[in-house]
Design a protein around this motif. Structure first.
Motif, PDB file in Angstrom:
ATOM      1  N   GLN A  26       0.868  -1.178   0.000  1.00 42.88           N
ATOM      2  CA  GLN A  26       0.000   0.000   0.000  1.00 42.88           C
ATOM      3  C   GLN A  26       0.899   1.221   0.000  1.00 42.88           C
ATOM      4  N   SER A  27       0.421   2.305  -0.483  1.00 44.73           N
ATOM      5  CA  SER A  27       1.316   3.452  -0.591  1.00 44.73           C
ATOM      6  C   SER A  27       0.914   4.640   0.273  1.00 44.73           C
ATOM      7  N   ASN A  28      -0.085   4.482   1.145  1.00 49.17           N
ATOM      8  CA  ASN A  28      -0.547   5.655   1.896  1.00 49.17           C
ATOM      9  C   ASN A  28      -0.119   5.689   3.359  1.00 49.17           C
ATOM     10  N   ALA A  29       0.553   4.670   3.863  1.00 46.74           N
ATOM     11  CA  ALA A  29       0.986   4.670   5.267  1.00 46.74           C
ATOM     12  C   ALA A  29       2.160   5.631   5.452  1.00 46.74           C
ATOM     13  N   THR A  30       2.234   6.227   6.645  1.00 51.03           N
ATOM     14  CA  THR A  30       3.359   7.115   6.956  1.00 51.03           C
ATOM     15  C   THR A  30       4.209   6.563   8.089  1.00 51.03           C
ATOM     16  N   ALA A  31       3.880   5.351   8.538  1.00 47.61           N
ATOM     17  CA  ALA A  31       4.647   4.703   9.602  1.00 47.61           C
ATOM     18  C   ALA A  31       4.841   3.232   9.241  1.00 47.61           C
ATOM     19  N   VAL A  32       6.080   2.766   9.380  1.00 43.82           N
ATOM     20  CA  VAL A  32       6.386   1.389   9.024  1.00 43.82           C
ATOM     21  C   VAL A  32       7.238   0.748  10.112  1.00 43.82           C
ATOM     22  N   ARG A  33       7.028  -0.546  10.306  1.00 45.33           N
ATOM     23  CA  ARG A  33       7.796  -1.313  11.293  1.00 45.33           C
ATOM     24  C   ARG A  33       8.700  -2.279  10.534  1.00 45.33           C
ATOM     25  N   VAL A  34       9.977  -2.289  10.918  1.00 47.16           N
ATOM     26  CA  VAL A  34      10.963  -3.136  10.249  1.00 47.16           C
ATOM     27  C   VAL A  34      11.469  -4.181  11.238  1.00 47.16           C
ATOM     28  N   GLU A  35      11.461  -5.422  10.807  1.00 44.02           N
ATOM     29  CA  GLU A  35      11.967  -6.530  11.614  1.00 44.02           C
ATOM     30  C   GLU A  35      13.456  -6.721  11.324  1.00 44.02           C
ATOM     31  N   PRO A  36      14.181  -7.395  12.219  1.00 44.15           N
ATOM     32  CA  PRO A  36      15.637  -7.522  12.061  1.00 44.15           C
ATOM     33  C   PRO A  36      16.105  -8.160  10.754  1.00 44.15           C
ATOM     34  N   ASP A  37      15.319  -9.068  10.204  1.00 38.61           N
ATOM     35  CA  ASP A  37      15.756  -9.755   8.990  1.00 38.61           C
ATOM     36  C   ASP A  37      15.319  -9.057   7.703  1.00 38.61           C
ATOM     37  N   GLU A  38      14.728  -7.868   7.808  1.00 34.60           N
ATOM     38  CA  GLU A  38      14.267  -7.143   6.622  1.00 34.60           C
ATOM     39  C   GLU A  38      15.279  -6.075   6.203  1.00 34.60           C
ATOM     40  N   ASP A  39      15.339  -5.828   4.917  1.00 32.98           N
ATOM     41  CA  ASP A  39      16.300  -4.877   4.354  1.00 32.98           C
ATOM     42  C   ASP A  39      15.665  -3.483   4.280  1.00 32.98           C
ATOM     43  N   VAL A  40      16.162  -2.566   5.096  1.00 36.40           N
ATOM     44  CA  VAL A  40      15.591  -1.213   5.142  1.00 36.40           C
ATOM     45  C   VAL A  40      15.820  -0.434   3.853  1.00 36.40           C
ATOM     46  N   ARG A  41      16.722  -0.897   3.027  1.00 41.03           N
ATOM     47  CA  ARG A  41      16.959  -0.196   1.751  1.00 41.03           C
ATOM     48  C   ARG A  41      15.721  -0.225   0.852  1.00 41.03           C
ATOM     49  N   ALA A  42      14.789  -1.141   1.110  1.00 40.38           N
ATOM     50  CA  ALA A  42      13.534  -1.172   0.356  1.00 40.38           C
ATOM     51  C   ALA A  42      12.727   0.110   0.588  1.00 40.38           C
ATOM     52  N   LEU A  43      13.015   0.815   1.685  1.00 40.64           N
ATOM     53  CA  LEU A  43      12.295   2.049   2.016  1.00 40.64           C
ATOM     54  C   LEU A  43      12.890   3.298   1.359  1.00 40.64           C
ATOM     55  N   PHE A  44      14.047   3.196   0.770  1.00 35.27           N
ATOM     56  CA  PHE A  44      14.726   4.378   0.227  1.00 35.27           C
ATOM     57  C   PHE A  44      13.836   5.245  -0.664  1.00 35.27           C
ATOM     58  N   PRO A  45      13.034   4.682  -1.572  1.00 36.35           N
ATOM     59  CA  PRO A  45      12.207   5.556  -2.426  1.00 36.35           C
ATOM     60  C   PRO A  45      11.121   6.314  -1.666  1.00 36.35           C
ATOM     61  N   PHE A  46      10.846   5.936  -0.420  1.00 32.76           N
ATOM     62  CA  PHE A  46       9.733   6.498   0.334  1.00 32.76           C
ATOM     63  C   PHE A  46      10.168   7.334   1.544  1.00 32.76           C
ATOM     64  N   LEU A  47      11.444   7.503   1.765  1.00 30.46           N
ATOM     65  CA  LEU A  47      11.932   8.155   2.985  1.00 30.46           C
ATOM     66  C   LEU A  47      11.369   9.548   3.199  1.00 30.46           C
ATOM     67  N   ASP A  48      11.144  10.284   2.140  1.00 30.44           N
ATOM     68  CA  ASP A  48      10.679  11.665   2.283  1.00 30.44           C
ATOM     69  C   ASP A  48       9.241  11.770   2.776  1.00 30.44           C
ATOM     70  N   ARG A  49       8.472  10.702   2.730  1.00 29.65           N
ATOM     71  CA  ARG A  49       7.080  10.788   3.183  1.00 29.65           C
ATOM     72  C   ARG A  49       6.787   9.940   4.418  1.00 29.65           C
ATOM     73  N   LEU A  50       7.804   9.290   4.951  1.00 29.65           N
ATOM     74  CA  LEU A  50       7.612   8.501   6.173  1.00 29.65           C
ATOM     75  C   LEU A  50       7.847   9.377   7.400  1.00 29.65           C
ATOM     76  N   ALA A  51       6.892   9.387   8.304  1.00 26.53           N
ATOM     77  CA  ALA A  51       7.029  10.152   9.545  1.00 26.53           C
ATOM     78  C   ALA A  51       7.687   9.321  10.639  1.00 26.53           C
ATOM     79  N   LEU A  52       7.534   7.985  10.550  1.00 29.40           N
ATOM     80  CA  LEU A  52       8.060   7.093  11.579  1.00 29.40           C
ATOM     81  C   LEU A  52       8.537   5.793  10.954  1.00 29.40           C
ATOM     82  N   ILE A  53       9.743   5.396  11.331  1.00 33.86           N
ATOM     83  CA  ILE A  53      10.220   4.047  11.042  1.00 33.86           C
ATOM     84  C   ILE A  53      10.560   3.441  12.391  1.00 33.86           C
ATOM     85  N   GLU A  54       9.869   2.356  12.699  1.00 31.72           N
ATOM     86  CA  GLU A  54      10.052   1.653  13.964  1.00 31.72           C
ATOM     87  C   GLU A  54      10.889   0.410  13.683  1.00 31.72           C
ATOM     88  N   VAL A  55      12.006   0.280  14.372  1.00 31.21           N
ATOM     89  CA  VAL A  55      12.904  -0.856  14.179  1.00 31.21           C
ATOM     90  C   VAL A  55      12.759  -1.783  15.377  1.00 31.21           C
TER      91      VAL A  55
END
Length: 145
Positions: A26-55
């Motif tokens: 989905q493309s409308n969330a502004t907060a995402v949760r990342v688990e230890p085994d996930e690659d945060v580089r997948a978020l690079f195209p969206f960094l400017d619109r994310l208000a929260l990244i929870e690790v």
């Protein structure tokens, strides 16, 4: 030492974080949760619109979240970066150096212990995602002393 620590209950962003897979679907969330085994580089195209990244830190001895934070900050992420889970008070200064600016520990944190922990060291040996100048650089450059 820099900005005060924000525990999640004082966060400005209270929208629930969705999983990385759900976020990418989905493309409308502004907060995402990342688990230890996930690659945060997948978020690079969206960094400017994310208000929260929870690790997520499922165990205090799992250090992959430190790398995730540094990767995100070095990629230019400016929003809230929250360490959530098995976060110990003595890890918070190191997490701040990697780029975390808010924390949601599983167990309560004594404010006085946190304050003492944050004030314990004012110089560091290595560079990090924060602006602290490593002590070895200060030693060799009188302008930084």
């Amino acid at each position: 030492m820099g900005n005060p620590v924000s525990l999640a209950n004082t966060s400005l962003h209270e929208e629930p974080a969705v999983t990385l897979d759900a976020f990418l679907d989905q493309s409308n969330a502004t907060a995402v949760r990342v688990e230890p085994d996930e690659d945060v580089r997948a978020l690079f195209p969206f960094l400017d619109r994310l208000a929260l990244i929870e690790v997520s830190f499922p165990a205090f001895r799992d250090g992959r979240g430190y790398s995730a934070a540094r990767i995100l900050r070095e990629a230019g992420y400016k929003g809230e970066l929250r360490a959530q889970g098995d976060v110990l008070v003595d890890q918070i200064p190191l997490m701040r150096r990697c780029g975390f600016d808010s924390f949601a520990p599983e167990h309560p944190v004594d404010p006085e212990v946190l304050k003492a922990t944050l004030e314990r060291y004012d110089q560091f040996y290595q560079g990090a995602a924060d602006a602290a100048v490593p002590v070895w650089k200060r030693r060799h450059d009188p302008a930084l002393a």
